[in-house]
Motif scaffolding. Structure first.
Motif, PDB file in Angstrom:
ATOM      1  N   GLY A  22      17.688 -14.441 -21.657  1.00 41.84           N
ATOM      2  CA  GLY A  22      17.686 -14.187 -20.223  1.00 41.84           C
ATOM      3  C   GLY A  22      17.657 -15.475 -19.430  1.00 41.84           C
ATOM      4  O   GLY A  22      18.043 -16.535 -19.933  1.00 41.84           O
ATOM      5  N   GLY A  23      17.170 -15.363 -18.207  1.00 43.68           N
ATOM      6  CA  GLY A  23      17.185 -16.493 -17.283  1.00 43.68           C
ATOM      7  C   GLY A  23      16.423 -17.715 -17.771  1.00 43.68           C
ATOM      8  O   GLY A  23      16.811 -18.841 -17.478  1.00 43.68           O
ATOM      9  N   GLY A  24      15.343 -17.502 -18.528  1.00 47.40           N
ATOM     10  CA  GLY A  24      14.579 -18.638 -19.055  1.00 47.40           C
ATOM     11  C   GLY A  24      15.423 -19.478 -19.996  1.00 47.40           C
ATOM     12  O   GLY A  24      15.434 -20.712 -19.914  1.00 47.40           O
ATOM     13  N   SER A  25      16.172 -18.789 -20.866  1.00 46.31           N
ATOM     14  CA  SER A  25      17.053 -19.507 -21.795  1.00 46.31           C
ATOM     15  C   SER A  25      18.205 -20.166 -21.047  1.00 46.31           C
ATOM     16  O   SER A  25      18.626 -21.275 -21.395  1.00 46.31           O
ATOM     17  N   GLY A  26      18.687 -19.483 -20.002  1.00 46.83           N
ATOM     18  CA  GLY A  26      19.742 -20.066 -19.176  1.00 46.83           C
ATOM     19  C   GLY A  26      19.272 -21.349 -18.505  1.00 46.83           C
ATOM     20  O   GLY A  26      19.991 -22.345 -18.464  1.00 46.83           O
ATOM     21  N   ALA A  27      18.039 -21.318 -18.003  1.00 44.19           N
ATOM     22  CA  ALA A  27      17.466 -22.518 -17.377  1.00 44.19           C
ATOM     23  C   ALA A  27      17.330 -23.634 -18.413  1.00 44.19           C
ATOM     24  O   ALA A  27      17.652 -24.798 -18.134  1.00 44.19           O
ATOM     25  N   ALA A  28      16.888 -23.281 -19.617  1.00 44.67           N
ATOM     26  CA  ALA A  28      16.732 -24.295 -20.675  1.00 44.67           C
ATOM     27  C   ALA A  28      18.074 -24.931 -21.016  1.00 44.67           C
ATOM     28  O   ALA A  28      18.164 -26.153 -21.184  1.00 44.67           O
ATOM     29  N   LEU A  29      19.119 -24.114 -21.085  1.00 48.50           N
ATOM     30  CA  LEU A  29      20.430 -24.668 -21.430  1.00 48.50           C
ATOM     31  C   LEU A  29      20.959 -25.564 -20.312  1.00 48.50           C
ATOM     32  O   LEU A  29      21.507 -26.644 -20.587  1.00 48.50           O
ATOM     33  N   SER A  30      20.783 -25.159 -19.066  1.00 48.58           N
ATOM     34  CA  SER A  30      21.234 -26.026 -17.966  1.00 48.58           C
ATOM     35  C   SER A  30      20.434 -27.327 -17.945  1.00 48.58           C
ATOM     36  O   SER A  30      20.985 -28.398 -17.684  1.00 48.58           O
ATOM     37  N   GLY A  31      19.137 -27.239 -18.228  1.00 48.17           N
ATOM     38  CA  GLY A  31      18.316 -28.449 -18.320  1.00 48.17           C
ATOM     39  C   GLY A  31      18.768 -29.342 -19.466  1.00 48.17           C
ATOM     40  O   GLY A  31      18.817 -30.573 -19.334  1.00 48.17           O
ATOM     41  N   ALA A  32      19.102 -28.726 -20.596  1.00 50.06           N
ATOM     42  CA  ALA A  32      19.582 -29.499 -21.753  1.00 50.06           C
ATOM     43  C   ALA A  32      20.908 -30.183 -21.431  1.00 50.06           C
ATOM     44  O   ALA A  32      21.155 -31.319 -21.845  1.00 50.06           O
ATOM     45  N   GLN A  33      21.758 -29.481 -20.679  1.00 49.46           N
ATOM     46  CA  GLN A  33      23.021 -30.094 -20.243  1.00 49.46           C
ATOM     47  C   GLN A  33      22.749 -31.296 -19.340  1.00 49.46           C
ATOM     48  O   GLN A  33      23.428 -32.321 -19.442  1.00 49.46           O
ATOM     49  N   ALA A 157      17.543 -25.951 -12.483  1.00 48.08           N
ATOM     50  CA  ALA A 157      17.024 -25.329 -13.715  1.00 48.08           C
ATOM     51  C   ALA A 157      15.498 -25.289 -13.688  1.00 48.08           C
ATOM     52  O   ALA A 157      14.885 -24.336 -14.171  1.00 48.08           O
ATOM     53  N   MET A 158      14.885 -26.326 -13.099  1.00 48.13           N
ATOM     54  CA  MET A 158      13.422 -26.358 -12.959  1.00 48.13           C
ATOM     55  C   MET A 158      12.944 -25.147 -12.139  1.00 48.13           C
ATOM     56  O   MET A 158      12.060 -24.400 -12.571  1.00 48.13           O
ATOM     57  N   TYR A 159      13.548 -24.943 -10.970  1.00 45.49           N
ATOM     58  CA  TYR A 159      13.149 -23.802 -10.133  1.00 45.49           C
ATOM     59  C   TYR A 159      13.504 -22.470 -10.803  1.00 45.49           C
ATOM     60  O   TYR A 159      12.776 -21.479 -10.662  1.00 45.49           O
ATOM     61  N   ALA A 160      14.616 -22.457 -11.513  1.00 49.13           N
ATOM     62  CA  ALA A 160      15.031 -21.235 -12.219  1.00 49.13           C
ATOM     63  C   ALA A 160      13.990 -20.864 -13.270  1.00 49.13           C
ATOM     64  O   ALA A 160      13.586 -19.701 -13.378  1.00 49.13           O
ATOM     65  N   ALA A 161      13.537 -21.858 -14.026  1.00 50.79           N
ATOM     66  CA  ALA A 161      12.524 -21.593 -15.056  1.00 50.79           C
ATOM     67  C   ALA A 161      11.238 -21.077 -14.414  1.00 50.79           C
ATOM     68  O   ALA A 161      10.591 -20.157 -14.939  1.00 50.79           O
ATOM     69  N   LEU A 162      10.891 -21.641 -13.261  1.00 58.80           N
ATOM     70  CA  LEU A 162       9.641 -21.227 -12.612  1.00 58.80           C
ATOM     71  C   LEU A 162       9.684 -19.782 -12.113  1.00 58.80           C
ATOM     72  O   LEU A 162       8.634 -19.132 -12.033  1.00 58.80           O
ATOM     73  N   LEU A 163      10.868 -19.256 -11.792  1.00 59.83           N
ATOM     74  CA  LEU A 163      10.961 -17.830 -11.438  1.00 59.83           C
ATOM     75  C   LEU A 163      10.468 -16.984 -12.609  1.00 59.83           C
ATOM     76  O   LEU A 163       9.840 -15.943 -12.422  1.00 59.83           O
ATOM     77  N   ASN A 164      10.764 -17.454 -13.819  1.00 57.52           N
ATOM     78  CA  ASN A 164      10.347 -16.720 -15.017  1.00 57.52           C
ATOM     79  C   ASN A 164       8.858 -16.888 -15.302  1.00 57.52           C
ATOM     80  O   ASN A 164       8.267 -16.063 -15.987  1.00 57.52           O
ATOM     81  N   VAL A 165       8.266 -17.952 -14.797  1.00 54.34           N
ATOM     82  CA  VAL A 165       6.809 -18.076 -14.869  1.00 54.34           C
ATOM     83  C   VAL A 165       6.188 -17.076 -13.891  1.00 54.34           C
ATOM     84  O   VAL A 165       5.311 -16.292 -14.255  1.00 54.34           O
ATOM     85  N   THR A 166       6.681 -17.097 -12.661  1.00 54.12           N
ATOM     86  CA  THR A 166       6.113 -16.254 -11.599  1.00 54.12           C
ATOM     87  C   THR A 166       6.171 -14.771 -11.952  1.00 54.12           C
ATOM     88  O   THR A 166       5.201 -14.035 -11.737  1.00 54.12           O
ATOM     89  N   ILE A 167       7.313 -14.336 -12.498  1.00 54.42           N
ATOM     90  CA  ILE A 167       7.441 -12.903 -12.807  1.00 54.42           C
ATOM     91  C   ILE A 167       6.405 -12.495 -13.862  1.00 54.42           C
ATOM     92  O   ILE A 167       5.871 -11.378 -13.815  1.00 54.42           O
ATOM     93  N   ASN A 168       6.079 -13.391 -14.773  1.00 52.20           N
ATOM     94  CA  ASN A 168       5.041 -13.072 -15.770  1.00 52.20           C
ATOM     95  C   ASN A 168       3.641 -13.146 -15.172  1.00 52.20           C
ATOM     96  O   ASN A 168       2.791 -12.309 -15.466  1.00 52.20           O
TER      97      ASN A 168
END
Lengths: 209, 209
Positions: A22-33, A157-168
């Motif tokens: 999901g979005g967390g993995s998407g954020a990780a891949l964009s960060g890795a890029q 990607a940083m903000y994208a990952a944080l959306l996945n923190v907030t939802i949890n």
């Protein structure tokens, strides 16, 4: 392993009705890029004529960007695992009071793990934003736009990952944990958009925008 | 074909001292991920109880997001090709006046192609930002953070792609072409950051940020 899938297959998996990746993995891949692009700028500069003075500093930047790139790919996989744990806990039986309590305990523990992985993804992405700055300042003029791409993707990607923190966090009952995590999120994001904008100002200046 | 490489291999290629794939391809991949996440939200909503009223609208969104995802993967490959053409033209002989003129003509033509591919990447990313809005508004509550991730990544990828347009424009001598392209860039980016922020406001509201 999702990172061993082809780019096309990974995107098919992302688009599918399966909840992972999901979005967390998407954020990780964009960060890795973004980390890879910092590495590219370093690799196109180190050993090049006219850039001798930057060699040592950019070698250190490269070491960091490569370490973060590897971590983000591991975190991409981790994110798919922790989501699975939340789903498993969600499906536990809840007929008796004991079952309900055991399920809730499992849920809370799984939710914390599911918040921590994207939190670490966000932290690594924030570090990539910082690394894009020396890459833009000292990197090969020909590749300077890549440092700008890196800063843009890493900040998003940083903000994208944080959306996945907030939802949890919204389902976690441990208030002290939630407060500590929110504080951590503030520290991670602190000044990163400014740094991105500094990188873009340098890039735009160098490419004559 | 870079999209047939594994995710890990693609990132290795991105990080390497080879100039391709570069930031344009990185932007295309992040845009494709953003499109895939819109598709995921649609796929997690269509056919689900409680979302019957959204089915038709999200089916149309899904059609668009999937088409754009495919286009962005093609554009990822195209971006590696056009850069090669610039490099080929750059390496042409330039001893005689004829050779110099032929080389300059080849360079200018290659630079225009190298500007047009990331311009199209940016345009498609801008469309993904727009698609993230109905995904956030109408999509499955459980996946709403993915619509937010999509908007963040697509907006950043749009600006990232445009850096690769600008760097090529700086070497293009056809002033009318440069002016027309700059106008096109303005149209592409118009209101997209606002739309991203609207998506994030909806997402944050729904996830209780």
């Amino acid at each position: 392993m999702y990172t061993e899938k082809t780019v096309r297959e990974f995107l098919d998996a992302l688009a599918s009705k399966e909840a992972v990746p999901g979005g967390g993995s998407g954020a990780a891949l964009s960060g890795a890029q973004a980390a890879a692009l910092v590495s590219m700028v370093c690799n196109l500069t180190i050993g090049k004529k006219g850039y001798e003075a930057m060699q040592d500093a950019l070698t250190r930047v490269l070491e960091r960007s490569e370490a973060i790139r590897r971590e983000l790919l591991d975190l991409l996989e981790d994110d798919t695992q922790v989501y699975g744990r939340v789903m498993e806990a969600y499906r536990l039986p809840r007929k008796t009071a004991e079952e309900k309590e055991a399920r809730e305990t499992a849920m809370q523990s799984a939710l914390k793990a599911a918040a921590e992985v994207p939190l670490t993804i966000a932290e690594r992405c924030a570090q990539v934003v910082e690394l894009a700055l020396p890459a833009a300042e000292m990197g090969n003029q020909w590749a300077v736009s890549d440092a700008g791409v890196s800063a843009l993707l890493a900040e998003a990607a940083m903000y994208a990952a944080l959306l996945n923190v907030t939802i949890n966090l919204s389902s976690i009952r441990d208030e002290a944990y939630v407060a500590a995590t929110r504080k951590c999120m503030e520290e991670i994001t602190w000044a990163k958009t400014d740094t991105r904008d500094r990188v873009l100002a340098i890039v735009n200046d160098k490419i004559g925008a």
